[in-house]
Design a protein around this motif. Structure first.
Motif, short mmCIF file in Angstrom:
data_model
loop_
_atom_site.label_atom_id
_atom_site.label_comp_id
_atom_site.label_asym_id
_atom_site.label_seq_id
_atom_site.Cartn_x
_atom_site.Cartn_y
_atom_site.Cartn_z
N ARG A 135 1.89 13.07 72.00
CA ARG A 135 1.13 12.65 72.91
C ARG A 135 0.25 11.36 72.71
O ARG A 135 0.24 10.31 73.32
CB ARG A 135 0.46 13.60 73.63
CG ARG A 135 1.18 14.72 74.34
CD ARG A 135 0.30 15.54 75.28
NE ARG A 135 1.19 16.64 75.98
CZ ARG A 135 0.61 17.37 76.71
NH1 ARG A 135 -0.76 17.47 77.03
NH2 ARG A 135 1.12 18.44 77.51
N TRP A 136 -0.33 11.32 71.56
CA TRP A 136 -1.11 10.42 71.08
C TRP A 136 -1.08 10.17 69.59
O TRP A 136 -1.55 9.27 69.17
CB TRP A 136 -2.50 10.49 71.37
CG TRP A 136 -2.95 11.68 70.55
CD1 TRP A 136 -3.97 11.66 69.35
CD2 TRP A 136 -3.42 13.15 70.89
NE1 TRP A 136 -4.33 12.92 68.72
CE2 TRP A 136 -3.88 13.79 69.97
CE3 TRP A 136 -2.71 13.63 71.99
CZ2 TRP A 136 -4.04 15.20 69.98
CZ3 TRP A 136 -3.12 15.36 72.04
CH2 TRP A 136 -3.71 15.91 71.11
N GLY A 137 -0.03 10.70 68.77
CA GLY A 137 0.50 10.11 67.67
C GLY A 137 -0.30 10.70 66.46
O GLY A 137 -0.36 10.03 65.27
N MET A 195 -5.91 8.76 72.41
CA MET A 195 -5.97 8.17 73.88
C MET A 195 -4.59 7.62 74.03
O MET A 195 -4.03 6.99 72.88
CB MET A 195 -7.11 7.12 73.83
CG MET A 195 -7.30 6.30 75.22
SD MET A 195 -8.85 5.16 75.26
CE MET A 195 -9.88 6.51 75.87
N ARG A 196 -4.32 7.34 75.40
CA ARG A 196 -3.07 6.48 75.72
C ARG A 196 -3.56 5.51 76.58
O ARG A 196 -4.39 5.95 77.52
CB ARG A 196 -2.10 7.18 76.19
CG ARG A 196 -1.40 8.43 75.35
CD ARG A 196 -0.20 9.08 75.58
NE ARG A 196 0.91 8.18 76.17
CZ ARG A 196 2.19 8.19 75.68
NH1 ARG A 196 2.42 8.82 74.49
NH2 ARG A 196 2.98 7.38 75.89
N VAL A 197 -3.20 4.37 76.43
CA VAL A 197 -3.56 3.20 77.32
C VAL A 197 -2.17 2.44 77.34
O VAL A 197 -1.68 1.80 76.45
CB VAL A 197 -4.69 2.47 76.70
CG1 VAL A 197 -4.94 1.33 77.73
CG2 VAL A 197 -5.66 3.02 76.52
N ARG A 246 -0.63 4.43 71.94
CA ARG A 246 -1.19 5.58 71.51
C ARG A 246 -2.29 5.41 70.39
O ARG A 246 -1.99 4.32 69.22
CB ARG A 246 -0.08 6.44 70.86
CG ARG A 246 1.04 6.92 71.76
CD ARG A 246 1.86 8.11 71.30
NE ARG A 246 2.67 7.51 70.09
CZ ARG A 246 3.38 8.44 69.39
NH1 ARG A 246 3.48 9.60 69.99
NH2 ARG A 246 4.02 7.84 68.30
N ILE A 247 -3.44 5.80 70.31
CA ILE A 247 -4.65 5.21 69.82
C ILE A 247 -5.34 6.63 69.30
O ILE A 247 -5.70 7.66 69.92
CB ILE A 247 -5.77 4.47 70.51
CG1 ILE A 247 -4.74 3.21 71.36
CG2 ILE A 247 -6.60 3.71 69.61
CD1 ILE A 247 -5.91 2.81 72.29
N VAL A 248 -5.76 6.50 67.88
CA VAL A 248 -6.14 7.99 67.25
C VAL A 248 -7.70 7.39 66.53
O VAL A 248 -7.61 6.32 66.04
CB VAL A 248 -5.18 8.25 66.31
CG1 VAL A 248 -5.92 9.43 65.73
CG2 VAL A 248 -3.94 8.61 66.86
N GLY A 249 -8.56 8.15 66.96
CA GLY A 249 -9.65 8.34 65.96
C GLY A 249 -10.74 7.66 66.89
O GLY A 249 -10.43 6.71 67.73
#
Length: 249
Positions: A47-49, A56-58, A62-65
């Motif tokens: 889902r977000w890596g 987060m997903r935008v 996919r963004i982490v941290g």
């Protein structure tokens, strides 16, 4: 602006709280997905890596941290800024405080709460009191002792590590208060370092045995950037001998 972001969180997670405070500060609407403990290990990579939160997903990205997400929020809504202008000497100091808050300070309450939950697993339920989880607390209660053990293993929250965290806490708070005195953090409007460090301070004060070590200190004021937190571990759960601070030389 990009499509409405989707934020993946764990109830009680302080880096997630830091990101949510940044979203509120920038008035960014978002969808919040509250997860059960340990489930990020199973669903996060798809889902977000990653296997940790916040994620987060935008627009498919996919963004982490927390730090990475906050940098992405700056590109979505520029004002109010979470960092000083790069030409400002304060920029590097805020980045350093934020980095320390993420890489060093953030783990302290995580390990202390894990040590406490091993001794009082039912306290885990209090941190999820306001969360919309896929299962009711009644269904989750039988699994709480096992969940507490798995979380402690994942976070390397041994008794030795938790006791060392308590011993180091006064020095950590001194460092935070040096930054406050220098004007790096603690201003009227929070910056990225305020959110990173303040979320950790707020979580520390939910641990009954730790709260007296924080309350009344200037560092405790950083919790004002956040709403009151659900969740608490009552006083007396951590061993009393852990709380004896060495006498000053």
């Amino acid at each position: 602006m990009a499509r409405r972001p989707k934020l993946y969180v764990l109830p009680g997670s302080h880096p997630c709280a830091a990101v949510e405070a940044a979203l509120a500060l920038k008035a960014i609407d978002y969808d919040r997905v509250a997860l059960l403990p340990i489930t990020p290990v199973l669903v996060g990579p798809l889902r977000w890596g990653a296997t940790t939160v916040p994620g987060m997903r935008v627009d498919g990205e996919r963004i982490v941290g927390s730090r990475t997400i906050m940098r992405r929020l700056e590109t979505l809504v520029a004002e109010p800024a979470l960092l000083p202008d790069p030409a400002d000497p304060a920029h590097a100091r805020v980045l350093e405080a934020e980095r320390w808050g993420d890489e060093v300070f953030q783990s302290v309450p995580r390990r202390l709460i894990d040590a406490a939950l091993l001794r009082q697993p039912r306290a885990m339920e209090t941190y999820a009191a306001r969360a919309r989880l896929p299962l009711s607390p009644a269904l989750l209660r039988p699994a709480m002792p096992l969940t507490a053990r798995l979380m402690a293993i994942k976070n390397k929250a041994s008794d030795e590590a938790a006791r060392a965290d308590l011993a180091a806490l006064p020095a950590h708070l001194d460092r935070v208060e040096d930054w406050i005195a220098q004007g790096v953090i603690g201003g009227e409007r929070p910056n990225a370092a305020d959110l990173q460090i303040g979320s950790t301070v707020r979580l520390l004060m939910t641990i009954g045995d730790v709260r007296p070590l924080v309350e009344g200190r200037p560092a405790a004021e950083l919790a004002r950037y956040f709403p009151p937190m659900a969740g608490a571990v009552v006083e007396g759960v951590l061993p009393a001998e852990w709380l004896v601070q060495p006498a000053a030389a």
